[in-house]
Design an enzyme around this catalytic site. Structure first.
Site, PDB file in Angstrom:
ATOM      1  N   GLY A  16       0.819  -1.215   0.000  1.00 37.86           N
ATOM      2  CA  GLY A  16       0.000   0.000   0.000  1.00 37.86           C
ATOM      3  C   GLY A  16       0.849   1.259   0.000  1.00 37.86           C
ATOM      4  O   GLY A  16       0.634   2.166   0.801  1.00 37.86           O
ATOM      5  N   ALA A  17       1.793   1.320  -0.960  1.00 40.67           N
ATOM      6  CA  ALA A  17       2.750   2.441  -0.950  1.00 40.67           C
ATOM      7  C   ALA A  17       2.505   3.437  -2.074  1.00 40.67           C
ATOM      8  O   ALA A  17       3.351   4.280  -2.355  1.00 40.67           O
ATOM      9  CB  ALA A  17       4.175   1.901  -1.019  1.00 40.67           C
ATOM     10  N   SER A  18       1.344   3.376  -2.718  1.00 40.29           N
ATOM     11  CA  SER A  18       1.055   4.309  -3.809  1.00 40.29           C
ATOM     12  C   SER A  18       0.735   5.709  -3.301  1.00 40.29           C
ATOM     13  O   SER A  18       0.754   6.666  -4.074  1.00 40.29           O
ATOM     14  CB  SER A  18      -0.124   3.781  -4.635  1.00 40.29           C
ATOM     15  OG  SER A  18      -1.166   3.357  -3.779  1.00 40.29           O
ATOM     16  N   VAL A  68      -3.185  -7.641  -1.533  1.00 41.75           N
ATOM     17  CA  VAL A  68      -2.426  -8.380  -0.521  1.00 41.75           C
ATOM     18  C   VAL A  68      -3.313  -9.197   0.431  1.00 41.75           C
ATOM     19  O   VAL A  68      -2.808  -9.887   1.303  1.00 41.75           O
ATOM     20  CB  VAL A  68      -1.486  -7.451   0.288  1.00 41.75           C
ATOM     21  CG1 VAL A  68      -0.333  -6.972  -0.580  1.00 41.75           C
ATOM     22  CG2 VAL A  68      -2.233  -6.288   0.905  1.00 41.75           C
ATOM     23  N   ASN A  94       1.719  -2.266   5.446  1.00 41.57           N
ATOM     24  CA  ASN A  94       1.057  -0.968   5.604  1.00 41.57           C
ATOM     25  C   ASN A  94      -0.322  -0.920   4.957  1.00 41.57           C
ATOM     26  O   ASN A  94      -1.177  -0.134   5.389  1.00 41.57           O
ATOM     27  CB  ASN A  94       1.964   0.117   5.011  1.00 41.57           C
ATOM     28  CG  ASN A  94       1.243   1.432   4.830  1.00 41.57           C
ATOM     29  OD1 ASN A  94       1.075   2.203   5.777  1.00 41.57           O
ATOM     30  ND2 ASN A  94       0.759   1.706   3.613  1.00 41.57           N
ATOM     31  N   TYR A 159     -12.504  -2.120  12.474  1.00 43.63           N
ATOM     32  CA  TYR A 159     -11.152  -1.582  12.318  1.00 43.63           C
ATOM     33  C   TYR A 159     -10.347  -1.821  13.604  1.00 43.63           C
ATOM     34  O   TYR A 159      -9.198  -2.258  13.556  1.00 43.63           O
ATOM     35  CB  TYR A 159     -11.246  -0.096  11.975  1.00 43.63           C
ATOM     36  CG  TYR A 159      -9.928   0.553  11.620  1.00 43.63           C
ATOM     37  CD1 TYR A 159      -9.380   0.406  10.338  1.00 43.63           C
ATOM     38  CD2 TYR A 159      -9.235   1.323  12.544  1.00 43.63           C
ATOM     39  CE1 TYR A 159      -8.165   1.005  10.009  1.00 43.63           C
ATOM     40  CE2 TYR A 159      -8.037   1.927  12.232  1.00 43.63           C
ATOM     41  CZ  TYR A 159      -7.498   1.770  10.960  1.00 43.63           C
ATOM     42  OH  TYR A 159      -6.301   2.367  10.643  1.00 43.63           O
ATOM     43  N   ALA A 161     -10.735  -4.207  15.694  1.00 42.25           N
ATOM     44  CA  ALA A 161     -10.419  -5.637  15.773  1.00 42.25           C
ATOM     45  C   ALA A 161      -9.272  -5.994  14.835  1.00 42.25           C
ATOM     46  O   ALA A 161      -8.377  -6.764  15.183  1.00 42.25           O
ATOM     47  CB  ALA A 161     -11.662  -6.459  15.430  1.00 42.25           C
ATOM     48  N   LYS A 163      -6.804  -4.136  13.797  1.00 39.86           N
ATOM     49  CA  LYS A 163      -5.508  -3.615  14.243  1.00 39.86           C
ATOM     50  C   LYS A 163      -5.065  -4.273  15.551  1.00 39.86           C
ATOM     51  O   LYS A 163      -3.861  -4.481  15.769  1.00 39.86           O
ATOM     52  CB  LYS A 163      -5.575  -2.094  14.385  1.00 39.86           C
ATOM     53  CG  LYS A 163      -5.784  -1.371  13.038  1.00 39.86           C
ATOM     54  CD  LYS A 163      -4.668  -1.647  12.046  1.00 39.86           C
ATOM     55  CE  LYS A 163      -4.788  -0.810  10.777  1.00 39.86           C
ATOM     56  NZ  LYS A 163      -3.673  -1.041   9.834  1.00 39.86           N
ATOM     57  N   ILE A 192      -3.497  10.602  11.018  1.00 42.11           N
ATOM     58  CA  ILE A 192      -2.457  11.108  10.124  1.00 42.11           C
ATOM     59  C   ILE A 192      -3.133  11.679   8.875  1.00 42.11           C
ATOM     60  O   ILE A 192      -4.120  11.124   8.378  1.00 42.11           O
ATOM     61  CB  ILE A 192      -1.488   9.969   9.722  1.00 42.11           C
ATOM     62  CG1 ILE A 192      -0.941   9.254  10.976  1.00 42.11           C
ATOM     63  CG2 ILE A 192      -0.348  10.501   8.850  1.00 42.11           C
ATOM     64  CD1 ILE A 192      -0.157  10.115  11.939  1.00 42.11           C
TER      65      ILE A 192
HETATM   66  P1  NAP Z   1      -4.594   5.516   2.342  1.00 48.10           P
HETATM   67  O1  NAP Z   1      -4.077   6.881   2.048  1.00 48.10           O
HETATM   68  O2  NAP Z   1      -6.048   5.224   2.203  1.00 48.10           O
HETATM   69  O3  NAP Z   1      -3.750   4.470   1.437  1.00 48.10           O
HETATM   70  C1  NAP Z   1      -4.050   3.102   1.503  1.00 48.10           C
HETATM   71  C2  NAP Z   1      -3.011   2.326   0.716  1.00 48.10           C
HETATM   72  O4  NAP Z   1      -3.320   0.924   0.841  1.00 48.10           O
HETATM   73  C3  NAP Z   1      -3.034   2.636  -0.773  1.00 48.10           C
HETATM   74  O5  NAP Z   1      -1.712   2.546  -1.268  1.00 48.10           O
HETATM   75  C4  NAP Z   1      -3.884   1.497  -1.354  1.00 48.10           C
HETATM   76  O6  NAP Z   1      -3.590   1.204  -2.712  1.00 48.10           O
HETATM   77  C5  NAP Z   1      -3.439   0.357  -0.457  1.00 48.10           C
HETATM   78  N1  NAP Z   1      -4.366  -0.768  -0.411  1.00 48.10           N
HETATM   79  C6  NAP Z   1      -5.636  -0.785   0.057  1.00 48.10           C
HETATM   80  N2  NAP Z   1      -6.154  -2.022  -0.061  1.00 48.10           N
HETATM   81  C7  NAP Z   1      -5.164  -2.797  -0.605  1.00 48.10           C
HETATM   82  C8  NAP Z   1      -5.085  -4.162  -0.982  1.00 48.10           C
HETATM   83  N3  NAP Z   1      -6.127  -4.996  -0.817  1.00 48.10           N
HETATM   84  N4  NAP Z   1      -3.931  -4.617  -1.519  1.00 48.10           N
HETATM   85  C9  NAP Z   1      -2.879  -3.781  -1.695  1.00 48.10           C
HETATM   86  N5  NAP Z   1      -2.904  -2.475  -1.356  1.00 48.10           N
HETATM   87  C10 NAP Z   1      -4.047  -2.005  -0.826  1.00 48.10           C
HETATM   88  O7  NAP Z   1      -4.230   5.049   3.814  1.00 48.10           O
HETATM   89  P2  NAP Z   1      -3.168   5.622   4.895  1.00 48.10           P
HETATM   90  O8  NAP Z   1      -3.879   6.602   5.739  1.00 48.10           O
HETATM   91  O9  NAP Z   1      -1.890   5.979   4.239  1.00 48.10           O
HETATM   92  O10 NAP Z   1      -2.993   4.309   5.786  1.00 48.10           O
HETATM   93  C11 NAP Z   1      -1.908   3.428   5.666  1.00 48.10           C
HETATM   94  C12 NAP Z   1      -1.955   2.457   6.852  1.00 48.10           C
HETATM   95  O11 NAP Z   1      -1.892   3.199   8.064  1.00 48.10           O
HETATM   96  C13 NAP Z   1      -3.245   1.629   6.938  1.00 48.10           C
HETATM   97  O12 NAP Z   1      -2.955   0.330   7.389  1.00 48.10           O
HETATM   98  C14 NAP Z   1      -4.069   2.378   7.973  1.00 48.10           C
HETATM   99  O13 NAP Z   1      -4.994   1.528   8.613  1.00 48.10           O
HETATM  100  C15 NAP Z   1      -2.961   2.844   8.905  1.00 48.10           C
HETATM  101  N6  NAP Z   1      -3.328   3.987   9.749  1.00 48.10           N
HETATM  102  C16 NAP Z   1      -3.693   5.179   9.190  1.00 48.10           C
HETATM  103  C17 NAP Z   1      -4.034   6.239  10.024  1.00 48.10           C
HETATM  104  C18 NAP Z   1      -4.424   7.601   9.500  1.00 48.10           C
HETATM  105  O14 NAP Z   1      -4.860   8.433  10.304  1.00 48.10           O
HETATM  106  N7  NAP Z   1      -4.302   7.870   8.206  1.00 48.10           N
HETATM  107  C19 NAP Z   1      -4.006   6.064  11.421  1.00 48.10           C
HETATM  108  C20 NAP Z   1      -3.649   4.838  11.932  1.00 48.10           C
HETATM  109  C21 NAP Z   1      -3.303   3.805  11.090  1.00 48.10           C
HETATM  110  P3  NAP Z   1      -4.337   2.047  -3.920  1.00 48.10           P
HETATM  111  O15 NAP Z   1      -3.787   3.439  -3.850  1.00 48.10           O
HETATM  112  O16 NAP Z   1      -3.920   1.332  -5.164  1.00 48.10           O
HETATM  113  O17 NAP Z   1      -5.807   2.007  -3.639  1.00 48.10           O
END
Ligand code: NAP
Length: 245
Positions: A16-18, A68, A94, A159, A161, A163, A192
């Site tokens: 999930g690094a896009s 994934v 991630n 969510y 559960a 994490k 974030i």
């Molecule tokens: P985001 O901006 O929504 O990005 C999600 C990423 O995950 C994207 O690269 C997406 O790919 C990829 N993805 C989603 N489903 C996937 C799958 N089935 N297979 C492969 N890739 C997949 O999310 P983020 O806020 O950066 O979050 C990243 C991580 O941090 C997550 O695990 C989230 O739960 C955790 N987190 C985030 C926050 C926050 O406040 N943002 C807080 C706590 C934890 P595409 O771009 O191709 O869709």
């Protein structure tokens, strides 16, 4: 002793690094010298711009599409990375989804999707990288958890559960892999500034620091964890003072 994490000649996979936190982690790993595989689900163009940013700084990068949450896709992804960049030394689990649901509108499909993408994926990716890490007696696995693993969270109990399960997985693997030179830790951000939190700016009121966190601040913690061989099975909170658990 050097305090900067040096990943020269290491290969890293960030799921999930896009965009968002994963993109920031991929860039930080490359800054530390790693060749980086950038996994994504559907946003190939965004993944390619992260890879190009890494290449412009002189490091190797590749993009790899894979859902994934599916074992066959994870295996194909790991094989491609091994062939193009080499065996994976650093895995950052991630990829995640953050559906917002209340108790009464949460469906079985929502629950299953969340557990599959946020939790099962970490199991599948970890299983895929362990054999090569064990063979080299070195590996670093970092799971991106959330404050929701231990606190109330802002998205829903599905969510929470997923994490909390990820942190259990972290400790389970850490205990079993420490003798192989592989550390497994979690980094748990809260609120974030990414697409996942778009439209939820009201939540800033919950953060004592008075702002959302930046993806780079999460990436910095990931690098810190990877640089420490004596730390395993831990969760590092990145939360602007929200709590101290
Ligand atoms: P985001 O901006 O929504 O990005 C999600 C990423 O995950 C994207 O690269 C997406 O790919 C990829 N993805 C989603 N489903 C996937 C799958 N089935 N297979 C492969 N890739 C997949 O999310 P983020 O806020 O950066 O979050 C990243 C991580 O941090 C997550 O695990 C989230 O739960 C955790 N987190 C985030 C926050 C926050 O406040 N943002 C807080 C706590 C934890 P595409 O771009 O191709 O869709």
């Amino acid at each position: 002793m050097t305090l900067n994490t040096n990943l020269q000649n290491r290969v890293a996979l960030v799921t999930g690094a896009s965009r968002g936190i994963g993109a920031a982690i991929a860039l930080a790993l490359a800054e530390a010298g790693a060749a980086v595989a950038i996994n994504y689900r559907e946003r190939g163009t965004q993944a390619e711009s992260v890879a190009n940013a890494i290449r412009q700084r002189g490091s190797r990068a590749m993009t790899v599409a894979a859902d994934v949450s599916r074992g066959d896709a994870v295996k194909a992804m790991a094989d491609r990375i091994a062939a193009e960049l080499g065996a994976i030394d650093v895995l950052v689990n991630n990829a995640g989804v953050g559906l917002v649901r209340g108790i009464d509108d949460l469906t079985e499909a929502d629950f299953d999707l969340t557990i599959a993408v946020n939790l099962k994926s970490a199991f599948l990716c970890t299983q895929a990288v362990i054999p090569a890490m064990r063979a080299r007696k070195w590996g670093r696995i970092v799971n991106i958890s959330s404050g929701a693993a231990r606190g109330p969270g802002a998205l829903g109990l599905h969510y929470n559960a997923s994490k909390a399960g990820m942190e259990g997985l972290t400790r389970g693997y850490a205990a079993r892999l420490v003798k192989d030179g592989i550390t497994v830790n979690a980094v748990a951000p809260t609120l974030i500034e990414t697409d996942m939190m778009r439209g939820r700016e009201d939540l800033v009121a919950r953060i004592p620091l008075g702002r959302l966190g930046h993806p780079d601040e999460v990436a910095q913690a990931v690098l810190m964890v990877i640089g420490n061989a004596y730390m395993t099975g831990q969760t590092v909170q990145i939360n602007g003072g929200t709590n101290f658990i």
